[in-house]
Enzyme design. Structure first.
Site, PDB file in Angstrom:
ATOM      1  N   GLU A   1      33.285  34.344  33.033  1.00 49.70           N
ATOM      2  CA  GLU A   1      31.990  33.733  33.336  1.00 49.70           C
ATOM      3  C   GLU A   1      31.507  34.199  34.702  1.00 49.70           C
ATOM      4  O   GLU A   1      32.299  34.619  35.555  1.00 49.70           O
ATOM      5  CB  GLU A   1      32.055  32.209  33.259  1.00 49.70           C
ATOM      6  CG  GLU A   1      33.186  31.570  34.053  1.00 49.70           C
ATOM      7  CD  GLU A   1      32.742  30.900  35.335  1.00 49.70           C
ATOM      8  OE1 GLU A   1      31.732  31.360  35.921  1.00 49.70           O
ATOM      9  OE2 GLU A   1      33.417  29.943  35.759  1.00 49.70           O
TER      10      GLU A   1
ATOM     11  N   ARG B   1      39.727  24.902  37.310  1.00 50.62           N
ATOM     12  CA  ARG B   1      39.497  25.157  35.883  1.00 50.62           C
ATOM     13  C   ARG B   1      38.160  25.850  35.629  1.00 50.62           C
ATOM     14  O   ARG B   1      37.402  25.493  34.728  1.00 50.62           O
ATOM     15  CB  ARG B   1      39.607  23.853  35.074  1.00 50.62           C
ATOM     16  CG  ARG B   1      40.949  23.160  35.239  1.00 50.62           C
ATOM     17  CD  ARG B   1      41.132  22.040  34.253  1.00 50.62           C
ATOM     18  NE  ARG B   1      41.282  22.547  32.890  1.00 50.62           N
ATOM     19  CZ  ARG B   1      42.431  23.000  32.391  1.00 50.62           C
ATOM     20  NH1 ARG B   1      43.522  23.053  33.140  1.00 50.62           N
ATOM     21  NH2 ARG B   1      42.485  23.432  31.135  1.00 50.62           N
TER      22      ARG B   1
ATOM     23  N   CYS C   1      36.024  40.355  36.220  1.00 52.89           N
ATOM     24  CA  CYS C   1      37.208  41.225  36.244  1.00 52.89           C
ATOM     25  C   CYS C   1      38.030  41.107  37.523  1.00 52.89           C
ATOM     26  O   CYS C   1      39.261  41.034  37.463  1.00 52.89           O
ATOM     27  CB  CYS C   1      36.802  42.671  35.999  1.00 52.89           C
ATOM     28  SG  CYS C   1      35.756  43.400  37.298  1.00 52.89           S
TER      29      CYS C   1
ATOM     30  N   HIS D   1      34.686  47.870  38.303  1.00 51.39           N
ATOM     31  CA  HIS D   1      35.580  47.171  37.386  1.00 51.39           C
ATOM     32  C   HIS D   1      37.006  47.340  37.878  1.00 51.39           C
ATOM     33  O   HIS D   1      37.387  48.416  38.354  1.00 51.39           O
ATOM     34  CB  HIS D   1      35.447  47.716  35.963  1.00 51.39           C
ATOM     35  CG  HIS D   1      36.262  46.967  34.962  1.00 51.39           C
ATOM     36  ND1 HIS D   1      36.135  45.614  34.755  1.00 51.39           N
ATOM     37  CD2 HIS D   1      37.256  47.377  34.113  1.00 51.39           C
ATOM     38  CE1 HIS D   1      36.984  45.223  33.825  1.00 51.39           C
ATOM     39  NE2 HIS D   1      37.685  46.267  33.422  1.00 51.39           N
TER      40      HIS D   1
ATOM     41  N   ASP E   1      44.303  44.506  31.146  1.00 49.00           N
ATOM     42  CA  ASP E   1      42.943  44.137  31.542  1.00 49.00           C
ATOM     43  C   ASP E   1      42.558  42.848  30.829  1.00 49.00           C
ATOM     44  O   ASP E   1      42.248  42.852  29.647  1.00 49.00           O
ATOM     45  CB  ASP E   1      41.953  45.251  31.190  1.00 49.00           C
ATOM     46  CG  ASP E   1      40.541  44.946  31.670  1.00 49.00           C
ATOM     47  OD1 ASP E   1      40.324  43.873  32.271  1.00 49.00           O
ATOM     48  OD2 ASP E   1      39.648  45.779  31.440  1.00 49.00           O
TER      49      ASP E   1
END
Length: 277
Positions: free
Chosen positions: A40, A66, A71, A111, A128
């Site tokens: 998210e 939580r 990435c 990334h 990943d």
């Protein structure tokens, strides 16, 4: 990583198996992480830069609060956990090319992935857990040319212009996801990349809302008001009409604790702006 943080992480992902650094344990940890901690981008959407990739910051956000992340956060946390358990971990940087138009400008190297060494096993594994809805669901060998099975679609690595390209077979077609170099990157460079994608005014993480979760049998992807569930070659789509429906999905479907993101009225207003972004 402290014993308490490791215990909290394992509880967060619902993992109750052995923790000795073996290939089987690595597979189990990746699967448990996939199904438990969502992808998210709420912090960038709400103007909160993501630049602190320390063990303490990532454990606090993804485990104790939580929340999910992208990435740099997912693979950052996974890297700390694997190091704590005795695996060798290298951090790589890549360029996302998935769904890019032919001749599109070269994307920034924004990334992060992991190269993982299992004690007593030759070679490295690509791990990943932070590529959103199309993320790897199993470790694969860091080796070029071979089709490799995962818990979901098959993947393969090919040679690219500046390193390796990860490809996935989707609907019978091999599609490139990202190109990366297997040269280890220092954390400061990764923090620069994370700061860039979380603050640049044209970054998709700033201009649009996304969330993803990979369960054992499906991939769940939310973009704005559109929820897509990919299962057994079939895609089910739901179009949410209101911001409140999207917020309910973030909480109920993706398991994101929204209490510290923003006040309820601010949450609804901002998400409403991004329904069609």
């Amino acid at each position: 990583m402290t014993d308490a943080d490791l215990t909290a992480y394992l509880a967060r992902i619902g993992y109750e198996g052995p923790t000795d650094p073996t290939t089987e344990v690595l597979v189990g940890l990746v699967a448990a992480h996939n199904r438990s901690i969502p992808f998210e981008n709420l912090d960038p959407v709400f103007g909160v830069p993501v630049f602190d990739l320390s063990e303490a910051a990532l454990t606090d956000k993804l485990v104790h609060r939580r929340r999910g992340g992208y990435c740099y956060e997912h693979n950052g946390l996974m890297g700390y956990v694997l190091e704590r358990l005795g695996y060798g971990v290298e951090r790589f940087a890549g360029r996302v090319v998935w769904m890019s138009e032919p001749g599109a400008p070269l994307p920034a190297r924004t990334h992060q992935v992991l190269g993982v060494t299992v004690p007593g096993v030759s070679g490295r594994q690509l791990v990943d857990v932070g590529f959103g809805g199309q993320t790897l669901t199993s470790p694969i060998d860091l080796a070029v040319g071979r089709v490799q099975a995962t818990r979901h679609e098959p993947y393969r690595l090919t040679e690219g212009s500046e390193g390796l390209v990860l490809q996935c077979e989707i609907a019978g077609t091999w599609q490139p996801l990202y190109e990366f170099t297997d040269r280890p990157q220092p954390r400061v460079d990764l923090e620069v990349g994370s700061w860039y994608v979380s603050t640049h005014p044209k970054s998709p993480f700033v201009t649009g809302l996304t969330a993803a979760l990979v369960t054992d049998d499906a991939r769940w992807n939310l973009r704005g008001r559109q929820l897509a569930v990919h299962r057994d070659g079939i895609t089910e789509k739901t179009r949410f009409e209101t911001a409140d429906q999207v917020l309910a999905a973030l909480t109920d479907t993706f398991g994101i604790d929204l209490t510290d993101v923003a006040a309820p009225d601010v949450l609804a207003a901002r998400v409403g702006q991004l329904l069609d972004a």
